[in-house]
Design a protein around this motif. Structure first.
Motif, short mmCIF file in Angstrom:
data_model
loop_
_atom_site.label_atom_id
_atom_site.label_comp_id
_atom_site.label_asym_id
_atom_site.label_seq_id
_atom_site.Cartn_x
_atom_site.Cartn_y
_atom_site.Cartn_z
N ARG A 104 0.83 -1.20 0.00
CA ARG A 104 0.00 0.00 0.00
C ARG A 104 0.87 1.26 0.00
O ARG A 104 0.47 2.29 -0.53
N MET A 139 -5.13 -0.05 7.97
CA MET A 139 -4.90 0.55 6.66
C MET A 139 -6.07 1.39 6.18
O MET A 139 -5.91 2.26 5.34
N ASN A 159 -1.00 5.10 2.71
CA ASN A 159 -1.69 5.15 1.42
C ASN A 159 -1.26 6.38 0.62
O ASN A 159 -1.09 6.30 -0.59
N LEU A 210 -4.79 -5.34 -2.74
CA LEU A 210 -4.16 -4.83 -1.52
C LEU A 210 -5.14 -4.70 -0.36
O LEU A 210 -5.06 -3.80 0.44
#
Lengths: 378, 310
Positions: free
Chosen positions: A92, A226, A236, A303
């Motif tokens: 990521r 995430m 990110n 991902l």
């Protein structure tokens, strides 16, 4: 009134249809490459003079329908899932940690090396907990050099992590043949064996150790971090655009170091799961080489640490069942590598076709389109 | 330490270093061509492996070493075609495709080896070309100047590549394709064509390197026999900043450290094999730590060229 309701209903329906279309699209893009790879793999098997239907049948038998098949496959999922979760974190952030095997093996060797002594000195639960932590620490430490080189000098981390993997495999062997060697056991150098009753407990009623629970929790946790936390957002942003990250005032070098360390630590946990749950020891030159075969799955799952679970399940079945199939077909057990390579290739191509369609363009390349147009006009 | 510097030790080290260094040199030379043109070719390991397998089979079944080398070149270029079509033509991710090609080649050669070469055949000794005069130099003359013809050809290729980069239009185009592809496009030269040729050249050289490894180096083919040589070659190309003569230096140094085990055995010094095995990789990491900031990479390396995009 009814107009409004109708409009609202229409919007909802359109939204639902859109979502279904998006899901279907994602499904095709994720499952398509696997199907194509299996078909191409069958062609290769045919060319080698083996019966592909028999071969795939043996995979299903070995990985699912055989008495212990399904349980073996679920057990195999534990380390693979942990590796996948670890890769989601770095990928990521657009960082290529390909040093998976080195981090995994070193952690496994350390856990196996000190496992029995630690278990004798401390209560079982505490010892196991410490061993998990040790594995995480070892995995994280092994990422420091590539992370530093990337953060400081922008040295390509693909190369450095691969180099560190080759070094890590040899360092693990040095430890197993040296300080960790148990001379009471066989002629092949290996560490002392952690007794079966001291290893990770099984899920009641099965022969599946609790590592799979740890792995599933790790996946959920990674997904949460995430998608729902500031740290995840930072990674990110870094992955999407490092320059934007700098302009945001994020410390890119620190993010690189931290995300590398987190992924190394989780890969270390995978090593702990495999040793504490399945083997109990490490033999010299043992290397399951899980690393690169997990990479394509993480991409197929876009991902996403939750979406990767079914893909890992499939890989586990292929890996466990592949052993049986390869033995019966009298082939080396490297068919999985071919399959994974093909999945990656078809994934890249599918992605390309999808992109073309999204842009409203044809499936054909510009050159082909031009050529076809030329032919139409005599 | 005096027994380290004996004649036999030096001979074993230098001769072994050359033997292990030539495949690295060929692959790294190829990689520096494609890196110059802006294509990071991670599939090099796969090109070497398939080149090794096909090259070995070619030499085995035809009985001619040269057929083997030609087959190895062809196999390397075959893998490179995928790279060229998918990455250069369609602009797909070079890293994903490179890893895919390496994995597929690893699996495929292992399968083919297990299915076809079940007897584990070996090739006989290859014919060496001895340079009269120079091979008479004491101590090292014999081991350095008595080599397979491919080695001399490789040195010729190094000089050719140096000349290509330095004084030809083609070399300039290659560099532009890596550093500023839009400028090359504006000058009326096709970026796609330039990069395609570069990738095919890499495949040819990588395949030849793999074939040399199998035919001359080992005399047989083993699954996974390159054992990371392709990746080391990529690092050599990066550190040499795509300058052919530095590629030679790097390849020979790493080649020697690969052969240290044999040489140390000759000198009857016992070092664990694991230490020796990791030396080349350790050397690469140390060099990167020391000179990391100087590793040169073209500005557009790894980026597909899309006309008109910014």
């Amino acid at each position: 009134m009814s107009d409004v309701a109708a409009t609202a209903e229409h919007t909802v329906a359109a939204g639902r249809a859109g979502r279904f279309a998006a899901l279907g699209d994602a499904g095709i893009r994720s499952v398509g490459p696997i199907v194509l790879a299996l078909v191409a793999g069958a062609a290769i098997l045919l060319a080698l003079g083996r019966n592909p239907i028999e071969f795939y049948g043996d995979i299903v038998e070995g990985g699912i329908t055989r008495t212990t098949g399904l349980q073996d496959s679920v057990t195999r999922m534990a380390p693979l899932l942990l590796i996948a979760a670890a890769l989601v974190v770095v990928f990521r952030a657009n960082i290529w940690n390909l040093g998976i095997d080195g981090q995994f093996l070193l952690a496994a060797a350390m856990v196996a090396g000190v496992g029995r002594d630690l278990d004798r000195a401390l209560p079982n639960g505490l010892a196991l907990g410490l061993l998990w932590l040790l594995a995480a620490a070892v995995g994280a430490v092994w990422t420091i050099v590539p992370a530093f080189l990337k953060a400081r000098y922008q040295v390509n981390e693909i190369i450095t992590t691969l180099m560190m993997t080759f070094i890590g495999i040899n360092v693990a062997n040095l430890f197993i043949k040296g300080p960790f060697r148990d001379f009471e056991s066989t002629n092949v150098p290996q560490t002392s064996v952690l007794p079966v009753e001291q290893r990770l407990p099984d899920i009641p009623g099965t022969s599946i150790h609790v590592g799979i629970v740890v792995a599933l929790v790790a996946c959920v946790l990674v997904h949460f971090v995430m998608t729902r936390t500031a740290f995840g957002l930072r990674l990110n942003v870094l992955g999407a655009n490092p320059r934007a990250a700098t302009h945001f005032g994020l410390s890119v070098p620190r993010l690189v170091m931290v995300s590398f360390a987190v992924s190394g630590a989780v890969i270390g946990l995978a090593g702990a799961a495999e040793i504490l749950g399945v083997w109990g020891y490490v033999r010299a030159d043992w290397n399951p080489a899980f690393g690169l075969i997990v990479v394509p799955l993480v991409f197929l799952a876009r991902l996403n640490a939750i979406a990767v679970i079914p893909f890992v399940a499939l890989l586990a079945v292929l890996s466990i069942g592949g052993d049986l199939a390869a033995r019966r077909a009298d082939l080396p057990n490297d068919f999985l590598l071919v399959l994974v390579g093909l999945i990656l290739l078809f994934m890249a191509v599918t992605e390309y076709l999808g992109r073309r369609r999204a842009l409203g363009a044809s499936y054909l390349t510009e050159g082909l389109v031009a050529a076809l147009r030329r032919r139409k006009r005599p | 330490m005096s027994k380290v510097l004996t004649e036999t030790f030096l001979t074993a080290l230098v001769a072994g270093g050359l033997l292990a260094g030539v495949p690295l040199l060929l692959a790294a030379l190829g990689e520096s061509i494609s890196e110059r043109a802006g294509v990071l070719n991670i599939g090099l390991e796969g090109m070497m492996l398939l080149g090794g397998y096909v090259g070995f089979s070619g030499a085995l079944y035809s009985g001619f070493t040269w057929v083997g080398f030609a087959a190895g070149i062809g196999a390397g270029m075959f893998v490179a075609v995928f790279m060229a079509v998918l990455c250069v033509r369609l602009g797909l991710d070079q890293i994903v495709v490179g890893i895919a090609l390496t994995l597929a080649a690893e699996g495929l050669t292992s399968l083919l080896h297990g299915a076809i070469l079940t007897e584990r055949p070996r090739l006989g000794a290859v014919e060496l070309v001895t340079i009269p005069g120079l091979s008479g130099i004491p101590v090292l003359g014999r081991s350095v100047f008595s080599q397979h013809l491919v080695v001399y050809l490789t040195l010729g290729l190094v000089i050719f590549t140096w000349w290509l980069f330095r004084s030809t239009n083609a070399g300039l185009n290659l560099r532009a394709a890596g550093d500023k592809p839009s400028a090359l496009d504006a000058a009326g030269v096709s970026v796609v064509a330039t990069r395609t040729w570069a990738v095919l050249a890499t495949g040819a050289l990588g395949g030849l390197g793999g074939a040399y490894l199998a035919i001359v180096g080992a005399g047989t083919f083993e699954p996974f026999m390159t054992n990371g040589a392709g990746f080391i070659a990529i690092v050599i190309a990066m550190l040499a900043r795509a300058r052919p003569f530095w590629v030679v230096v790097g390849a020979l140094l790493i080649g020697m450290s690969l052969q240290l085990q044999t040489a140390l055995q000759v000198a009857s010094i016992d070092v664990p094999i694991d230490v020796v095995n990791m030396l080349p990789f350790l050397a690469v990491i140390v060099v990167l730590l020391l000179f990391g900031r100087r590793a040169y990479l073209p500005a557009a390396l790894g980026l597909p060229y899309v006309r008109g995009s910014r």
